[in-house]
Write an enzyme that holds these catalytic residues in place. Sequence first.
Site, PDB file in Angstrom:
ATOM      1  N   ASP A   1      -6.537  -1.931  -5.032  1.00 29.35           N
ATOM      2  CA  ASP A   1      -6.561  -2.941  -3.971  1.00 29.35           C
ATOM      3  C   ASP A   1      -7.088  -4.246  -4.557  1.00 29.35           C
ATOM      4  OD1 ASP A   1      -6.551  -4.165  -1.381  1.00 29.35           O
ATOM      5  OD2 ASP A   1      -6.866  -2.183  -0.480  1.00 29.35           O
TER       6      ASP A   1
ATOM      7  N   HIS B   1       4.814  -1.795   6.473  1.00 30.12           N
ATOM      8  CA  HIS B   1       5.117  -2.271   7.830  1.00 30.12           C
ATOM      9  C   HIS B   1       4.434  -3.602   8.147  1.00 30.12           C
ATOM     10  CE1 HIS B   1       1.489  -0.749  10.406  1.00 30.12           C
ATOM     11  NE2 HIS B   1       1.092  -1.098   9.216  1.00 30.12           N
TER      12      HIS B   1
END
Length: 359
Positions: free
Chosen positions: A224, A262
């Site tokens: 990340d 998404h």
Amino acid sequence: MESNNKENIASDLLKAQTHIWNHIFNFINSMSLKCVVDLGIPDIIHNYGQPMSLSKLISSLSIDPSKQPYIYRLMRIMTHSGFFSQQNVTDNELEIEYMLTGVSRLLLKGNPMSVTPFVQAMLDSVLTNPFHQLSTWFKNEDSSAFETTHGKLFWEYIAHDPIFNRLFNESMASDARLVSNLLIENCKDVFNGLESLVDVGGGTGTMAKALAKSFPQLECIVFDLPHVVDGLQGSHNLNYVGGDMFQEIPQTNAILLKWILHSLNDEKCVKILKKCKESLKKKDKKGKVIIIDMVLENENENINEVVETQLFFDMLMMVNPAGKERNKKEWIKLILSAGFSDYKITPILGLRSIIEVYP
């Protein structure tokens, strides 16, 4: 006959009005839910250990004495919405006894799969205020209503708001705990035989920790942004690596993308999937990408409530991070555009599916 027609017209008008009113006031259910969570009502009833009378519930709440008469009305709408059940219903409101339901047990803070952080983050004004600017956004060139409201893109804003950043990360971690439990219990075949896995956008590592514990042979990396993983400690088969998924992803033979794509537009999704393919090609031609996301219009999801929830999420993605929920045809287009040759979609996680993508 004319009288019957007038009655039918009047009935249809009133039904239409009620339908509109219910949609106008849908937010009241949401905010009432946030209120009972903020007040800790599910935990208070749970800790009591038996059906709890309204009078005992009121005495257990840290509220102003002048607000005590209003708790009945809050509990009434939450009971109607299925968050609590009641017994000993009498004319004396104070004697009504409340119990948890299967739904409200997911609101208990001590429940490993509690969704309380998700409730608090999704109903925070940071995410709800952009909906007030939706019509304005349609008339301007901003990428999202979130940008119209806050003057920054979603991910930029989070990086500069430590309070909401913590709230958002906790909400994602709570969802990861729930999903990882179901994933490991029902989808072990997805991970059997894998030697290494990179959890791209894995946050604080909730999902990767569960996978590393359940599959000791699996070398897991949480990948990340540097400010997200800075200072986090790994274990013998779990490491944290900071970086940018749009630039390069650590080499591995499996990549996990849980609730990542998404929140992005098609162009960015293809770019990330191409980076995934490069990472797999360097490491192992037999590798795969494991996507956990919704698949709209799935033939196994014809229940109206499920469809409505997925459409809610699609609007949430459009309004805040400028992403979208996709149907099967749209997922296939992304997968093939990124240069992958095969895929497998398994609708096994309720609203979401596992999409395995192969080079």
